[in-house]
Design a protein around this motif. Structure first.
Motif, short mmCIF file in Angstrom:
data_model
loop_
_atom_site.label_atom_id
_atom_site.label_comp_id
_atom_site.label_asym_id
_atom_site.label_seq_id
_atom_site.Cartn_x
_atom_site.Cartn_y
_atom_site.Cartn_z
N TYR A 6 3.91 51.44 85.26
CA TYR A 6 4.93 51.44 84.18
C TYR A 6 4.32 51.04 82.95
O TYR A 6 4.05 51.81 81.83
N VAL A 10 2.64 52.84 79.64
CA VAL A 10 3.36 52.57 78.26
C VAL A 10 2.47 51.90 77.28
O VAL A 10 2.68 51.39 76.38
N TYR A 12 0.69 48.93 77.62
CA TYR A 12 0.67 47.65 77.39
C TYR A 12 -0.51 46.95 78.00
O TYR A 12 -0.95 45.93 77.64
N GLU A 46 15.20 45.35 81.70
CA GLU A 46 14.34 44.55 80.68
C GLU A 46 13.12 43.60 81.22
O GLU A 46 13.50 42.83 82.07
N ILE A 58 10.51 43.96 76.41
CA ILE A 58 10.47 45.60 76.53
C ILE A 58 11.78 46.10 77.27
O ILE A 58 12.08 45.54 78.45
N GLU A 59 12.52 46.96 76.90
CA GLU A 59 13.64 47.66 77.42
C GLU A 59 13.18 49.09 77.94
O GLU A 59 12.67 49.78 77.19
N VAL A 60 13.32 49.44 79.16
CA VAL A 60 12.71 50.49 79.57
C VAL A 60 13.98 51.56 79.30
O VAL A 60 14.96 51.38 79.64
N TYR A 76 9.74 56.12 75.79
CA TYR A 76 9.84 55.51 77.08
C TYR A 76 10.24 53.92 77.00
O TYR A 76 10.64 53.50 78.16
N CYS A 77 9.92 53.19 76.16
CA CYS A 77 10.57 51.68 75.85
C CYS A 77 10.69 51.51 74.34
O CYS A 77 10.48 52.04 73.61
N ASP A 79 10.67 47.96 72.10
CA ASP A 79 10.11 46.45 72.10
C ASP A 79 11.25 46.02 71.31
O ASP A 79 11.64 46.24 70.28
#
Length: 133
Positions: A6, A10, A12, A46, A58-60, A76-77, A79
Motif C-alpha cells: 500500500y 500510494v 510514500y 490510520e 495517513i488515513e487509508v 486513496y489516502c 495526509d
C-alpha cells in the motif's frame, strides 16, 4: 492489501523493498502498534510512517489495484500530518547550516576560534579581560 505494498502504491516509498525495510525497522505503525510488512490494511485505518525525520499520519481511504500516478494519490489516502512537523524539519536544516556551509572545506584555525567564541561568549569575555591587563 499488505501495508508495504500500500505504501509503495500510494508513493510514500520509491520501491516496495524500501517500504518493507521501513516496516521491519518499526517505522510504520497502525493504531500505535508497530506492524510487519505483511499486515493487511483496510479503509479507515490510520497509518503513522516515519520518513526523513517526519512522522506522517495517513488515513487509508481506499485500496488501489496497483501503483497509482502522483495526481491520483489523494483518492486513496488522506495526509493528516501536522504543519508543525514540516516546520520542525526546516528548523533542523537551518540549525545544521549555521555551523558550516557545504563545500567550503574544513575550518581554519581562525574560523575555529571564531566559532568557539560565538558558541561560548563567556570565554571571549575572559580573553578580552586577559588582553587588557
Amino acid at each position: 492489501m499488505r501495508v508495504d505494498k500500500y505504501l509503495w502504491c500510494v508513493r510514500y516509498f520509491k520501491t516496495r523493498n524500501i517500504a518493507t525495510k521501513a516496516c521491519r525497522k518499526g517505522h510504520v505503525r497502525i493504531k500505535d502498534e508497530i506492524v510487519k510488512p505483511s499486515r493487511e490494511v483496510y479503509p479507515t485505518d490510520e497509518l503513522e510512517v516515519r520518513k526523513n525525520q517526519i512522522n506522517y499520519k495517513i488515513e487509508v481511504l481506499d485500496l488501489p489495484k496497483s501503483r497509482v500516478g502522483a495526481k491520483l494519490v489523494n483518492i486513496y489516502c488522506l495526509d493528516k500530518t501536522p504543519k508543525e512537523a514540516f516546520e520542525k524539519l526546516e528548523l533542523l536544516k537551518d540549525s545544521q547550516k549555521y555551523y558550516r556551509e557545504k563545500g567550503t572545506g574544513r575550518p581554519t584555525k581562525k574560523d575555529r576560534r571564531e566559532l568557539d567564541e560565538w558558541l561560548d561568549p563567556i570565554k571571549k569575555q575572559e580573553k578580552d579581560t586577559e588582553n587588557d591587563r
